[in-house]
Design a protein around this motif. Structure first.
Motif, short mmCIF file in Angstrom:
data_model
loop_
_atom_site.label_atom_id
_atom_site.label_comp_id
_atom_site.label_asym_id
_atom_site.label_seq_id
_atom_site.Cartn_x
_atom_site.Cartn_y
_atom_site.Cartn_z
N GLY A 44 0.79 -1.37 0.13
CA GLY A 44 0.07 0.02 -0.03
C GLY A 44 0.80 1.32 -0.15
N ARG A 45 2.04 1.14 -0.24
CA ARG A 45 3.04 2.46 -0.44
C ARG A 45 2.89 3.35 0.79
N GLY A 46 2.98 2.88 1.95
CA GLY A 46 2.68 3.86 3.13
C GLY A 46 3.87 4.86 3.41
N VAL A 47 3.58 5.90 3.72
CA VAL A 47 4.59 6.93 4.00
C VAL A 47 5.39 6.40 5.16
N ALA A 48 6.66 6.41 5.36
CA ALA A 48 7.67 6.15 6.50
C ALA A 48 7.52 4.49 7.04
N THR A 49 7.24 3.66 6.19
CA THR A 49 7.50 2.46 6.06
C THR A 49 8.37 1.76 5.08
N ARG A 50 8.79 0.45 5.41
CA ARG A 50 9.56 -0.20 4.49
C ARG A 50 9.14 -0.03 3.03
N ALA A 51 7.66 0.25 2.76
CA ALA A 51 7.25 0.23 1.54
C ALA A 51 7.81 1.51 0.56
N GLU A 52 7.82 2.68 1.69
CA GLU A 52 8.49 3.78 1.08
C GLU A 52 9.70 3.74 0.34
N THR A 53 10.57 2.73 1.15
CA THR A 53 11.86 2.70 0.48
C THR A 53 11.90 1.88 -0.77
N LYS A 54 11.01 0.94 -0.94
CA LYS A 54 10.96 0.02 -1.91
C LYS A 54 10.29 1.00 -2.98
N THR A 55 9.31 1.74 -2.81
CA THR A 55 8.57 2.67 -4.01
C THR A 55 9.74 3.45 -4.46
N VAL A 56 10.32 4.23 -3.46
CA VAL A 56 11.48 5.09 -4.07
C VAL A 56 12.44 4.55 -4.87
#
Length: 551
Positions: A44-56
């Motif tokens: 879900g591309r959450g801000v300040a989560t590990r998903a942010e790093t992956k998305t960026v």
């Protein structure tokens, strides 16, 4: 003609043909980006989560492969791929407890996500501690001197909980002042109402949710407001936020009014009059909750193609990369708020533009490809860019934003969010006409879409900016089908786990949209045109202040 001359002539013609040929946007490639970014793997591309790093990392890899250069923060003389965006983060520890003491000494508990959607505090506090705060109905909570409108009159609301209505006074019928009819003004937006309450020293806000004036259902409200909250880092947070910002269900509001001997619908009707005065609801609120707060760093992603002759003039293509992350489970137990349409589609279009421009001869002006953070938390990444621009706003040609594009095939028309008048739209209409497409004004201006996408924060600082909408007059099914699909999306998928990639989606419409947006960008990036807002626009003055930079 000798062989050398023939070779040179043929090469020249081939080069000219290659330059003139429009870029090819690939539906499968667009679909693949949406499928990947909207998959469970991206959480879900959450801000300040590990998903942010992956998305960026994904966006940076795509920008690099497209031939872009880093366009973000300048550190020791070297550009990074990102712009650091400091944000205040706030999250409840456990469930908040909220109850009302109604007239007649009746207690009404308000359960989080059921009767109330309470946001974790953004006023700098780590707790919600309210005891016996009086409730007062303030109509639409609007102070608009230019319209001769004041919902507060001379009533002091310091320390009180404001119960108020969403949208504008004239949404449901004629009012004593013009607020745009069905077209929402900023006074109708929930952000304004929270801000006005803070300016007046209120203890908190309870916005009454109704689907039509809010433009979305309760599922959207609870999913968007009961998870981790973020805000830009402010010098004085209480000046912008009360400690209790919430929405309540209409049924709860009716119970409050009924206990006080009032009719909710009549009070709503009275609120459309200039002589409306705040109403004591003869009720009090108790609330307690604990929150963890911290300042974190999120990131806008920025890729640049430097212009060949006027590199200091910049055109922006933008889209937000974030969604809601992992949240409360839906009826199927799904906790992943994938955000495939919102805004995997906009990101796919942004990447496609980077690839198209990156493989073509350089334009005269620079082009910035900007994927912003925390749009879902209040347009925070774009707001930070607007106050901390990587490139001067005065020489920014404009912003072309994409947020939630059509996935059901080509349309005969297109639109933009809101009803703003600006030269950028005139140019877009011209380019669309060349491709047999027409402009249709925002079919639902009452939803306030103009204030719900990242172009708005750039508009506030004067930059001509639009958020492109794919159009509802579908080649397959016309406007009737387009409206039906749009309504289904808002009801069933918007800000819900169901916003997932589907194999039967038709990306030919996004291909056509990308071609149109590319043509507009190419036109602007190779011209000396400086689009502006209309003379009567509220954003014109901010743009004109920087006119000397564009001479």
């Amino acid at each position: 003609m000798n062989r050398l001359a023939l070779f040179l002539a043929t090469s020249t013609l081939a080069a000219a043909s290659a330059i003139a040929a429009p870029p090819q946007f690939d539906a499968k490639r667009l679909s693949d980006h949406v499928r990947i970014l909207g998959s469970d793997a991206y959480e879900g591309r959450g801000v300040a989560t590990r998903a942010e790093t992956k998305t960026v990392n994904y966006l940076v890899a795509q920008f690099r492969a497209a031939g872009l250069r880093p366009g973000g923060d300048l550190v020791r003389g070297k550009r990074l791929w990102t712009q650091a965006v400091p944000l205040l983060k706030s999250n409840f520890v456990g469930e908040p407890k909220v109850s009302l003491m109604l007239a007649g000494s009746k207690t009404l508990p308000l359960v989080q996500r059921e009767q109330i959607a309470l946001r974790s505090p953004m006023n700098g506090s780590k707790a919600v501690n309210i005891a016996g705060a009086p409730l007062v109905f303030v109509g639409y909570g609007v102070t608009a001197p230019e319209r001769g409108w004041d919902d507060f009159k001379d009533v002091d609301v310091k320390g009180k909980i404001l119960v108020l209505l969403i949208n504008d006074p004239d949404f449901e019928g004629p009012a004593d002042a013009d607020f745009g009819g069905k077209a929402m003004t900023y006074y109708g937006r929930w952000t304004y109402k929270y801000e006005e309450a803070a300016r007046r020293g209120a203890a908190g806000v309870m916005l009454v949710h109704e689907t039509a004036p809010a433009a979305y259902g309760w599922n959207t409200v609870k999913n968007s407001n009961t998870n981790t909250m973020f805000d830009i880092v402010r010098d004085n947070p209480p000046a912008s936020h009360t400690g209790f910002e919430s929405w309540i269900q209409r049924d709860a509001a009716q119970a409050i009014f009924a206990a006080a001997g009032l009719d909710f619908d009549k009070a709503k009707a009275d609120a459309r009059r200039k002589d409306f005065r705040p109403i004591d609801l003869k009720a009090t609120l108790d609330a307690s909750a604990t929150a963890t707060t911290s300042v974190i760093t999120s990131h806008n992603v920025a890729g640049m193609l430097r212009g060949k002759t006027r590199p200091n003039e910049t055109l922006i293509y933008s889209a937000h990369w974030d969604h809601l992350g992992i949240g409360q489970p839906d009826a199927k137990g799904d906790r992943n708020y994938n955000g495939a349409v919102d805004n995997g589609t906009g990101l796919a279009q942004l990447i496609a533009q980077a690839r198209a421009f990156g493989r073509a001869p350089r334009t005269d002006r620079s082009i910035l490809f900007l994927a912003v953070t925390a749009e879902e938390k209040g347009l925070l990444g774009s707001e930070y860019y607007g106050t901390h621009p990587l490139y001067p706003l005065g020489t920014t040609v404009g912003m072309l934003n994409t947020d939630s594009m059509g996935v059901h095939g080509s349309s005969r028309d297109f639109s933009i969010s809101g009803s703003a008048k600006l030269g950028l739209l005139d140019d877009l209409i011209e380019e669309a006409a060349k491709r047999g497409r027409r402009f249709t004004p925002d079919p639902h201006p009452e939803a306030g879409h103009f204030y719900r996408s990242d172009h708005f924060t750039l508009a506030k600082v004067g930059v001509p900016a639009i958020s492109f909408d794919s159009g509802n007059d579908l080649v397959n099914g016309g406007t009737a089908r387009g409206e039906e699909l749009a309504k289904d999306y808002v009801t069933r998928m918007y800000h819900q786990p169901a916003d997932e990639w589907q194999s039967n989606w038709d990306f030919s419409g996004i291909v056509a949209d990308a071609q149109l947006l590319h043509a507009l960008g190419l036109r602007l990036a190779n011209s000396r045109e400086w689009p502006n807002w209309s003379q009567d626009s509220e954003f014109r003055a901010a743009r004109d202040k920087t006119a000397v930079m564009r001479r």
